[in-house]
Design a protein around this motif. Sequence first.
Motif, mmCIF file in Angstrom:
data_model
loop_
_atom_site.group_PDB
_atom_site.id
_atom_site.type_symbol
_atom_site.label_atom_id
_atom_site.label_comp_id
_atom_site.label_asym_id
_atom_site.label_seq_id
_atom_site.Cartn_x
_atom_site.Cartn_y
_atom_site.Cartn_z
ATOM 1 N N LEU A 106 -25.387 -74.920 -77.366
ATOM 2 C CA LEU A 106 -26.743 -75.009 -76.877
ATOM 3 C C LEU A 106 -26.613 -74.017 -75.499
ATOM 4 O O LEU A 106 -25.851 -74.066 -74.926
ATOM 5 C CB LEU A 106 -26.907 -76.490 -76.291
ATOM 6 N N VAL A 107 -27.924 -73.515 -75.647
ATOM 7 C CA VAL A 107 -28.143 -72.442 -74.519
ATOM 8 C C VAL A 107 -29.117 -73.010 -73.130
ATOM 9 O O VAL A 107 -29.918 -73.880 -73.760
ATOM 10 C CB VAL A 107 -28.998 -71.220 -74.963
ATOM 11 N N ASP A 108 -28.559 -73.140 -72.075
ATOM 12 C CA ASP A 108 -29.361 -73.349 -70.964
ATOM 13 C C ASP A 108 -30.456 -72.348 -70.919
ATOM 14 O O ASP A 108 -30.246 -71.333 -70.329
ATOM 15 C CB ASP A 108 -28.587 -73.530 -69.754
ATOM 16 N N LEU A 109 -31.694 -72.832 -71.351
ATOM 17 C CA LEU A 109 -32.767 -71.665 -71.021
ATOM 18 C C LEU A 109 -33.304 -71.597 -70.030
ATOM 19 O O LEU A 109 -33.997 -70.569 -69.577
ATOM 20 C CB LEU A 109 -33.880 -72.261 -72.011
ATOM 21 N N GLU A 110 -32.528 -71.960 -68.703
ATOM 22 C CA GLU A 110 -32.990 -71.601 -67.298
ATOM 23 C C GLU A 110 -31.983 -70.499 -66.902
ATOM 24 O O GLU A 110 -32.205 -70.149 -65.964
ATOM 25 C CB GLU A 110 -32.761 -72.912 -66.601
ATOM 26 N N THR A 111 -31.100 -70.020 -67.939
ATOM 27 C CA THR A 111 -29.714 -69.119 -67.326
ATOM 28 C C THR A 111 -30.864 -67.950 -67.476
ATOM 29 O O THR A 111 -31.579 -67.740 -68.512
ATOM 30 C CB THR A 111 -28.628 -69.379 -68.249
ATOM 31 N N PRO A 112 -30.408 -66.833 -66.787
ATOM 32 C CA PRO A 112 -31.066 -65.596 -66.971
ATOM 33 C C PRO A 112 -30.615 -65.104 -68.487
ATOM 34 O O PRO A 112 -29.411 -65.115 -68.585
ATOM 35 C CB PRO A 112 -30.559 -64.794 -65.922
ATOM 36 N N PRO A 113 -31.300 -64.697 -69.259
ATOM 37 C CA PRO A 113 -30.860 -64.317 -70.480
ATOM 38 C C PRO A 113 -29.766 -62.987 -70.573
ATOM 39 O O PRO A 113 -29.047 -62.970 -71.339
ATOM 40 C CB PRO A 113 -32.305 -63.691 -71.314
#
Length: 189
Positions: A106-113
Motif C-alpha cells: 500500500l502506498v501512503d498517498l500523503e507521501t510526496p511522490p
Amino acid sequence: MCRMTEVSSLTGRLLVATPALADPNFDRAVVLLLDHDDEGSLGVVLNRPTPVTVGDVLAAWAELAGEPGVVFQGGPVSLDAALGLAVIPGDEGPLGWRRVFGAIGLVDLETPPELLGPALGALRIFAGYAGWGPGQLEEELTEGAWYVVESEPGDVSSPTPETLWRQVLRRQRGDLAMVATYPDDPSLN
C-alpha cells in the motif's frame, strides 16, 4: 453465535467471481485480497477502470500511475477514499510504502511522490474497496460465489483490465480454465 478461532488467511490471493454471482458490484470481478482474518476481509477489484484519470483527482501521482492511467473502482465501500497499490520488487520498500504480501504494498498517498517514484514498479489508484465482515466471505465461498486462485504480481498492473477475468481463469488448470469461455449472456448461446 460462535466465533471463528482461526481462519486460513487468503491475503494475497484472488477472488474471481463465478458466473453465478448475482451482485452487479462483482459481476466478473477479480478481487485482490489485501487482508483476510477472523475479523473480516478487505480487497480491491482489479478490473473496474473508471473514465476518471489519476491526474483529475491526484495530479501529483499521475505520472507514476501505470497504464491505463485511470482510477479504478476498488469496490462499493468508501468510494470517496483513494487507495494506492504498488509493486516494489526487493526486500526493502521506501518510506511511504507498506508491504502487504510479496512485492505488493500500500502506498501512503500523503507521501510526496518523488520519494517513492524511483522505487515503483507499478502504481494503481483505487476509489473504494470491497469489504466483508467476520465470516461473510467464508459464507460466500461456501455458496460458490467465488473461485479462490493464486495472484501474480502483474495482475495488479494489467494494462488490459477488461480482459483480466478471462486471463486469470484461462491460466488455471483443469475445468476452471474452461470457465473463461463462459459467455457474457448465456441466453444468447
